[in-house]
Design a protein around this motif. Structure first.
Motif, PDB file in Angstrom:
ATOM      1  N   LEU A  61       0.948  -0.960  -0.049  1.00  0.00           N
ATOM      2  CA  LEU A  61      -0.146  -0.009   0.006  1.00  0.00           C
ATOM      3  C   LEU A  61       0.914   1.165  -0.060  1.00  0.00           C
ATOM      4  O   LEU A  61       0.865   2.053  -0.647  1.00  0.00           O
ATOM      5  N   ALA A  62       1.911   1.033   0.808  1.00  0.00           N
ATOM      6  CA  ALA A  62       3.000   2.440   0.777  1.00  0.00           C
ATOM      7  C   ALA A  62       3.664   2.627  -0.559  1.00  0.00           C
ATOM      8  O   ALA A  62       3.997   3.914  -0.725  1.00  0.00           O
ATOM      9  N   GLU A  63       3.707   1.630  -1.420  1.00  0.00           N
ATOM     10  CA  GLU A  63       4.006   2.057  -2.832  1.00  0.00           C
ATOM     11  C   GLU A  63       3.212   2.515  -3.731  1.00  0.00           C
ATOM     12  O   GLU A  63       3.321   2.935  -4.755  1.00  0.00           O
ATOM     13  N   GLN A  64       1.778   2.422  -3.525  1.00  0.00           N
ATOM     14  CA  GLN A  64       0.926   3.066  -4.330  1.00  0.00           C
ATOM     15  C   GLN A  64       0.620   4.617  -4.317  1.00  0.00           C
ATOM     16  O   GLN A  64       1.072   5.138  -3.220  1.00  0.00           O
ATOM     17  N   GLU A  65       0.501   4.985  -5.476  1.00  0.00           N
ATOM     18  CA  GLU A  65       0.200   6.433  -5.683  1.00  0.00           C
ATOM     19  C   GLU A  65      -1.215   6.725  -4.751  1.00  0.00           C
ATOM     20  O   GLU A  65      -2.122   6.153  -4.828  1.00  0.00           O
ATOM     21  N   GLY A  66      -0.974   7.860  -3.769  1.00  0.00           N
ATOM     22  CA  GLY A  66      -2.058   8.079  -3.141  1.00  0.00           C
ATOM     23  C   GLY A  66      -3.053   9.187  -3.929  1.00  0.00           C
ATOM     24  O   GLY A  66      -2.681   9.917  -4.710  1.00  0.00           O
ATOM     25  N   ALA A  67      -4.376   9.399  -3.368  1.00  0.00           N
ATOM     26  CA  ALA A  67      -5.114  10.371  -3.824  1.00  0.00           C
ATOM     27  C   ALA A  67      -6.121  11.097  -2.621  1.00  0.00           C
ATOM     28  O   ALA A  67      -6.330  10.130  -1.934  1.00  0.00           O
ATOM     29  N   LEU A  68      -6.569  12.157  -2.783  1.00  0.00           N
ATOM     30  CA  LEU A  68      -7.506  12.608  -2.026  1.00  0.00           C
ATOM     31  C   LEU A  68      -8.755  12.656  -2.767  1.00  0.00           C
ATOM     32  O   LEU A  68      -8.716  13.001  -4.136  1.00  0.00           O
ATOM     33  N   TYR A  69      -9.782  11.998  -2.176  1.00  0.00           N
ATOM     34  CA  TYR A  69     -11.163  11.891  -2.865  1.00  0.00           C
ATOM     35  C   TYR A  69     -12.352  12.812  -2.068  1.00  0.00           C
ATOM     36  O   TYR A  69     -12.276  13.009  -1.058  1.00  0.00           O
ATOM     37  N   GLU A  70     -12.985  13.415  -3.055  1.00  0.00           N
ATOM     38  CA  GLU A  70     -14.176  13.976  -2.391  1.00  0.00           C
ATOM     39  C   GLU A  70     -15.600  13.324  -2.699  1.00  0.00           C
ATOM     40  O   GLU A  70     -15.665  12.868  -4.026  1.00  0.00           O
ATOM     41  N   VAL A  71     -16.146  12.457  -1.751  1.00  0.00           N
ATOM     42  CA  VAL A  71     -17.266  11.784  -2.007  1.00  0.00           C
ATOM     43  C   VAL A  71     -18.562  12.607  -1.319  1.00  0.00           C
ATOM     44  O   VAL A  71     -18.566  12.617  -0.320  1.00  0.00           O
ATOM     45  N   ARG A  72     -19.297  12.384  -2.203  1.00  0.00           N
ATOM     46  CA  ARG A  72     -20.556  13.154  -2.038  1.00  0.00           C
ATOM     47  C   ARG A  72     -21.720  12.082  -2.268  1.00  0.00           C
ATOM     48  O   ARG A  72     -21.782  11.381  -3.412  1.00  0.00           O
ATOM     49  N   ARG A  73     -22.460  11.967  -1.261  1.00  0.00           N
ATOM     50  CA  ARG A  73     -23.905  11.077  -1.689  1.00  0.00           C
ATOM     51  C   ARG A  73     -25.265  11.675  -1.396  1.00  0.00           C
ATOM     52  O   ARG A  73     -25.324  12.499  -0.283  1.00  0.00           O
ATOM     53  N   ALA A  74     -26.337  11.549  -2.346  1.00  0.00           N
ATOM     54  CA  ALA A  74     -27.324  12.077  -1.964  1.00  0.00           C
ATOM     55  C   ALA A  74     -28.506  11.038  -1.860  1.00  0.00           C
ATOM     56  O   ALA A  74     -28.505  10.088  -2.620  1.00  0.00           O
ATOM     57  N   PHE A  75     -29.264  10.771  -0.574  1.00  0.00           N
ATOM     58  CA  PHE A  75     -30.228   9.993  -0.091  1.00  0.00           C
ATOM     59  C   PHE A  75     -31.481  10.623  -0.623  1.00  0.00           C
ATOM     60  O   PHE A  75     -32.044  11.329   0.053  1.00  0.00           O
ATOM     61  N   ARG A  76     -32.076   9.594  -1.533  1.00  0.00           N
ATOM     62  CA  ARG A  76     -33.667  10.035  -1.795  1.00  0.00           C
ATOM     63  C   ARG A  76     -34.606   9.553  -1.047  1.00  0.00           C
ATOM     64  O   ARG A  76     -34.251   8.292  -0.372  1.00  0.00           O
TER      65      ARG A  76
END
Length: 215
Positions: A61-76
């Motif tokens: 895992l330490a060898e993987q390129e990291g990323a910052l994600y924005e996760v948005r969910r809308a619940f109907r």
């Protein structure tokens, strides 16, 4: 198709170094990314895996390129039932790439700007910028760190569902108003007989009258 299944398909298409270690790490890498994007997901418990394999996975895992994600969910909401969820639609955006250290620094910077707290959940780091409500429609939003293995995705109808969720009901909207208290009773009037000159009657009792129920 579930969000976790979509994540698994994305990871399966990524070219990994063909080695026994990489092959063993693939299921854990899929699991790690799925839980990073949605803490309610997860198929494996850490204690179910062998410790040597987890140590190997940590190095991988330490060898993987990291990323910052924005996760948005809308619940109907389920039609006519604000306490029941109908379905959910998601927006996933990679907002920053780099090594894990750089991604963590960016997460901390954005969390401070939004006055949010960075949670530590095992190997995961995330900041909740909007938590879901108990009633529907509603929304949730997180910034989270994960391997840079998934691409941006926006579910059909997300923008409309998100705006509707932001305007959704709040918990206080469903609380009934507290009953009004009875107005204070008029003070008891003294008995004229007990206050007349030379009267030998006992003084009126100082105990208040029994409360009168509100009408």
């Amino acid at each position: 198709m579930s969000q976790q299944g979509s994540c698994a398909r994305s990871l399966a298409t990524v070219h990994l170094r063909r080695s026994p270690e990489a092959d063993r790490a693939l299921p854990l890498l899929m699991e790690h990314t799925a839980v990073a994007l949605n803490p309610r997901h997860g198929m494996l418990a850490a204690e179910q895996a062998a410790r040597p394999l987890l140590r190997q996975f940590a190095r991988h895992l330490a060898e993987q390129e990291g990323a910052l994600y924005e996760v948005r969910r809308a619940f109907r909401a389920k039609k006519g039932k604000p306490t029941k969820m109908g379905n959910a639609v998601r927006s996933l955006v990679r907002v920053a790439d780099g090594g894990r250290t750089e991604a963590l620094d960016e997460l901390s910077r954005r969390a401070r700007a939004l006055e949010a707290t960075v949670e530590r959940d095992g190997p995961h780091r995330r900041a909740w910028t909007h938590r879901r409500n108990r009633y529907f429609p509603c929304v949730e939003e997180i910034l989270t760190i994960g391997p840079a293995l998934t691409s941006d995705k926006v579910g059909p109808g997300f923008a409309k569902a998100w705006e509707k969720g932001l305007r959704g009901p709040r918990q206080l909207d469903f609380l009934t108003a507290a009953p009004q208290a009875c107005p204070p009773a008029d003070p008891p009037r003294p008995d004229p007989a007990s206050t007349s000159a030379g009267s030998h009657h006992a003084p009126a009792s100082s105990m208040p009258d029994a409360p009168v129920p509100c009408r």
